[in-house]
Design a protein around this motif. Structure first.
Motif, PDB file in Angstrom:
ATOM      1  N   GLY A 164     -16.334  28.484  15.433  1.00  0.00           N
ATOM      2  CA  GLY A 164     -15.245  27.916  15.301  1.00  0.00           C
ATOM      3  C   GLY A 164     -14.580  28.159  17.040  1.00  0.00           C
ATOM      4  N   ALA A 165     -14.833  29.003  17.399  1.00  0.00           N
ATOM      5  CA  ALA A 165     -13.704  30.027  19.023  1.00  0.00           C
ATOM      6  C   ALA A 165     -13.094  29.148  19.832  1.00  0.00           C
ATOM      7  N   GLY A 166     -14.371  27.567  20.033  1.00  0.00           N
ATOM      8  CA  GLY A 166     -14.017  27.271  21.287  1.00  0.00           C
ATOM      9  C   GLY A 166     -15.253  26.671  21.575  1.00  0.00           C
ATOM     10  N   ILE A 167     -15.964  26.063  22.319  1.00  0.00           N
ATOM     11  CA  ILE A 167     -17.105  25.510  23.225  1.00  0.00           C
ATOM     12  C   ILE A 167     -16.729  26.248  24.416  1.00  0.00           C
ATOM     13  N   SER A 168     -18.031  26.328  25.350  1.00  0.00           N
ATOM     14  CA  SER A 168     -18.853  26.609  26.696  1.00  0.00           C
ATOM     15  C   SER A 168     -19.728  26.578  27.379  1.00  0.00           C
ATOM     16  N   ILE A 169     -20.195  27.325  28.667  1.00  0.00           N
ATOM     17  CA  ILE A 169     -21.197  26.619  29.132  1.00  0.00           C
ATOM     18  C   ILE A 169     -22.144  27.736  29.617  1.00  0.00           C
ATOM     19  N   ILE A 170     -23.428  27.796  29.164  1.00  0.00           N
ATOM     20  CA  ILE A 170     -24.422  29.085  29.196  1.00  0.00           C
ATOM     21  C   ILE A 170     -25.572  28.865  29.434  1.00  0.00           C
ATOM     22  N   SER A 171     -26.479  29.790  29.770  1.00  0.00           N
ATOM     23  CA  SER A 171     -27.687  29.309  29.999  1.00  0.00           C
ATOM     24  C   SER A 171     -28.952  28.649  28.861  1.00  0.00           C
ATOM     25  N   ARG A 172     -29.330  28.128  29.682  1.00  0.00           N
ATOM     26  CA  ARG A 172     -30.294  27.220  28.558  1.00  0.00           C
ATOM     27  C   ARG A 172     -31.292  28.475  27.400  1.00  0.00           C
ATOM     28  N   PHE A 173     -31.687  29.608  27.937  1.00  0.00           N
ATOM     29  CA  PHE A 173     -32.454  31.008  27.966  1.00  0.00           C
ATOM     30  C   PHE A 173     -31.684  31.139  25.991  1.00  0.00           C
ATOM     31  N   THR A 174     -29.906  31.077  26.442  1.00  0.00           N
ATOM     32  CA  THR A 174     -29.687  32.161  25.309  1.00  0.00           C
ATOM     33  C   THR A 174     -29.222  30.764  24.481  1.00  0.00           C
ATOM     34  N   ALA A 175     -28.831  29.947  24.362  1.00  0.00           N
ATOM     35  CA  ALA A 175     -28.515  28.511  23.779  1.00  0.00           C
ATOM     36  C   ALA A 175     -29.619  28.526  22.572  1.00  0.00           C
ATOM     37  N   ARG A 176     -31.696  28.677  23.700  1.00  0.00           N
ATOM     38  CA  ARG A 176     -32.150  28.553  22.588  1.00  0.00           C
ATOM     39  C   ARG A 176     -32.539  29.230  21.317  1.00  0.00           C
ATOM     40  N   ASP A 177     -31.018  30.114  21.779  1.00  0.00           N
ATOM     41  CA  ASP A 177     -31.809  31.373  20.778  1.00  0.00           C
ATOM     42  C   ASP A 177     -30.786  31.488  19.694  1.00  0.00           C
ATOM     43  N   PHE A 178     -30.087  30.256  20.011  1.00  0.00           N
ATOM     44  CA  PHE A 178     -29.471  30.127  18.521  1.00  0.00           C
ATOM     45  C   PHE A 178     -28.962  28.823  17.839  1.00  0.00           C
ATOM     46  N   GLU A 179     -30.163  28.420  18.800  1.00  0.00           N
ATOM     47  CA  GLU A 179     -30.117  27.209  17.942  1.00  0.00           C
ATOM     48  C   GLU A 179     -30.120  26.768  16.806  1.00  0.00           C
ATOM     49  N   ASP A 180     -31.279  27.491  16.286  1.00  0.00           N
ATOM     50  CA  ASP A 180     -31.362  27.714  14.419  1.00  0.00           C
ATOM     51  C   ASP A 180     -30.285  28.057  13.324  1.00  0.00           C
ATOM     52  N   ARG A 181     -29.218  28.897  14.277  1.00  0.00           N
ATOM     53  CA  ARG A 181     -28.028  29.746  13.848  1.00  0.00           C
ATOM     54  C   ARG A 181     -26.729  28.583  13.539  1.00  0.00           C
ATOM     55  N   GLY A 182     -26.896  27.211  14.364  1.00  0.00           N
ATOM     56  CA  GLY A 182     -25.562  26.716  13.806  1.00  0.00           C
ATOM     57  C   GLY A 182     -24.832  25.910  15.158  1.00  0.00           C
ATOM     58  N   ILE A 183     -25.653  26.532  16.403  1.00  0.00           N
ATOM     59  CA  ILE A 183     -25.327  26.172  17.654  1.00  0.00           C
ATOM     60  C   ILE A 183     -26.129  24.580  18.505  1.00  0.00           C
ATOM     61  N   VAL A 184     -24.964  24.197  18.752  1.00  0.00           N
ATOM     62  CA  VAL A 184     -25.325  22.901  19.180  1.00  0.00           C
ATOM     63  C   VAL A 184     -26.094  22.915  20.399  1.00  0.00           C
ATOM     64  N   ALA A 185     -26.580  22.775  21.151  1.00  0.00           N
ATOM     65  CA  ALA A 185     -26.945  22.533  22.862  1.00  0.00           C
ATOM     66  C   ALA A 185     -26.850  21.403  23.723  1.00  0.00           C
ATOM     67  N   ARG A 186     -26.175  20.456  25.049  1.00  0.00           N
ATOM     68  CA  ARG A 186     -26.475  19.723  25.409  1.00  0.00           C
ATOM     69  C   ARG A 186     -26.117  19.510  26.502  1.00  0.00           C
ATOM     70  N   PRO A 187     -26.936  18.817  27.153  1.00  0.00           N
ATOM     71  CA  PRO A 187     -26.939  18.826  28.964  1.00  0.00           C
ATOM     72  C   PRO A 187     -25.985  18.960  29.568  1.00  0.00           C
ATOM     73  N   PHE A 188     -24.912  19.471  30.906  1.00  0.00           N
ATOM     74  CA  PHE A 188     -24.444  19.393  31.570  1.00  0.00           C
ATOM     75  C   PHE A 188     -23.979  18.875  32.628  1.00  0.00           C
ATOM     76  N   SER A 189     -23.671  17.624  33.059  1.00  0.00           N
ATOM     77  CA  SER A 189     -23.411  16.896  34.253  1.00  0.00           C
ATOM     78  C   SER A 189     -22.051  16.917  34.936  1.00  0.00           C
ATOM     79  N   PRO A 190     -21.799  17.700  36.170  1.00  0.00           N
ATOM     80  CA  PRO A 190     -23.042  17.931  36.969  1.00  0.00           C
ATOM     81  C   PRO A 190     -23.560  19.207  36.944  1.00  0.00           C
ATOM     82  N   SER A 191     -25.329  18.899  37.369  1.00  0.00           N
ATOM     83  CA  SER A 191     -25.948  20.224  37.400  1.00  0.00           C
ATOM     84  C   SER A 191     -25.406  21.599  38.025  1.00  0.00           C
ATOM     85  N   ILE A 192     -25.209  22.481  36.359  1.00  0.00           N
ATOM     86  CA  ILE A 192     -24.926  24.306  36.938  1.00  0.00           C
ATOM     87  C   ILE A 192     -26.076  24.922  36.237  1.00  0.00           C
ATOM     88  N   HIS A 193     -26.701  25.577  37.367  1.00  0.00           N
ATOM     89  CA  HIS A 193     -28.336  26.477  37.516  1.00  0.00           C
ATOM     90  C   HIS A 193     -27.610  27.870  37.632  1.00  0.00           C
TER      91      HIS A 193
END
Length: 304
Positions: A235-264
């Motif tokens: 609960g320290a905040g939110i962030s923008i990270i790689s989809r590679f890493t985000a997927r590894d944490f989705e089953d632990r309680g992380i929610v990932a949403r697309p960001f616009s404008p796109s960042i690659h």
């Protein structure tokens, strides 16, 4: 004394006659007899006694010498088997280093897939910063590495391995989790966890918010995206990270949403500049490419 003479001697000892030894080595009988005679002269040993009918009777010296020859041939056969194993990937060793963003989930999946085809190949995976990965490749401490783009290290060359979308990550239950796409204005005055100042992605994200005129509460920064996920979960905040890493944490309680404008976010493959890759390393990279393509295809399916 040479290997051909030893081959002839060993063949006679095993086959029991010059005739059978010649058949075993696919040479003429006179050639076997000549090689045996040359071996006896070079060793100054009487290895065989000629019996009636041309049959050779091994002497006690021949029996003793044969035991030593067999020891040597056992070692030689092991070398031949090792060569066959390496050629056919029956065994071998591969050394890899990559940044944590790929070491958490992606590379373990690659290793699992690779070892299904090459179970006797040993794999050493080191998790290091991108600068260390580039340096290790240039110094030939590893076979190849995956890292963020950066200054080229002497002795290393690189190529783009993957371009992955950045996503906004937040804990389950966060107010922004209801939105399908997150935009800069959605993060106005919210606690934001940044990557370290020297990170190229950090620079891109900061520029994007500056251009949008959006201010965030940026009190925490850290070197690795995996650490960011840990902070998000607390609960320290939110962030923008790689989809590679985000997927590894989705089953632990992380929610990932697309960001616009796109960042690659780019990841490069680094290989030694002055040393060709081994067949094993080349095959591992081929499996990496397949896993990357599967990942990106799955992401496109989700978007569709």
């Amino acid at each position: 004394m040479n290997l051909r003479q030893i081959d002839a001697f060993r063949a006679v000892m095993i086959a029991g006659s010059v005739t059978h030894a010649a058949e075993r080595l696919n040479v003429s009988q006179p050639a076997i007899s000549r090689l045996i005679a040359e071996l006896e002269r070079s060793t100054d040993l009487t290895l065989f006694v000629r019996r009636r009918g041309g049959r050779l009777q091994p002497t006690a010296e021949a029996e003793t010498f044969f035991r030593e020859v067999e020891h040597s041939f056992t070692g030689l056969e092991k070398l031949r088997q090792s060569a066959r194993d390496i050629r056919n990937f029956g065994s071998g060793y591969i050394r890899i280093a990559c940044l944590p963003a790929l070491a958490m989930g992606f590379i373990p999946k690659v290793i699992k897939r690779f070892r299904a085809d090459y179970p006797k190949v040993s794999v050493s995976l080191q998790t290091r910063s991108s600068s260390t990965v580039r340096h290790w490749v240039g110094a030939q401490r590893i076979d190849f590495g995956l890292a963020s783009p950066g200054p080229e290290a002497p002795g290393a060359r690189s190529e783009l391995f993957a371009r992955v979308p950045g996503v906004c990550v937040m804990p389950e239950g966060h107010a922004l989790a209801r939105k399908a796409v997150i935009r800069p204005e959605d993060l106005e005055d919210l606690p934001f966890i940044s990557l370290a100042l020297e990170d190229r992605t950090r620079v891109l994200i900061d520029q994007l918010f500056e251009e949008a005129g959006v201010k965030r509460q940026s009190f925490i920064d850290t070197q690795y995206a995996a650490t960011i996920c840990g902070l998000v979960l607390e609960g320290a905040g939110i962030s923008i990270i790689s989809r590679f890493t985000a997927r590894d944490f989705e089953d632990r309680g992380i929610v990932a949403r697309p960001f616009s404008p796109s960042i690659h976010i780019d990841y490069n493959l680094y290989v030694p500049q002055h040393r060709p890759l081994s067949q094993i390393a080349t095959s591992f990279i081929e499996v990496m490419n397949l896993c990357r393509d599967d990942f990106l295809a799955a992401e496109q399916t989700v978007k569709a």
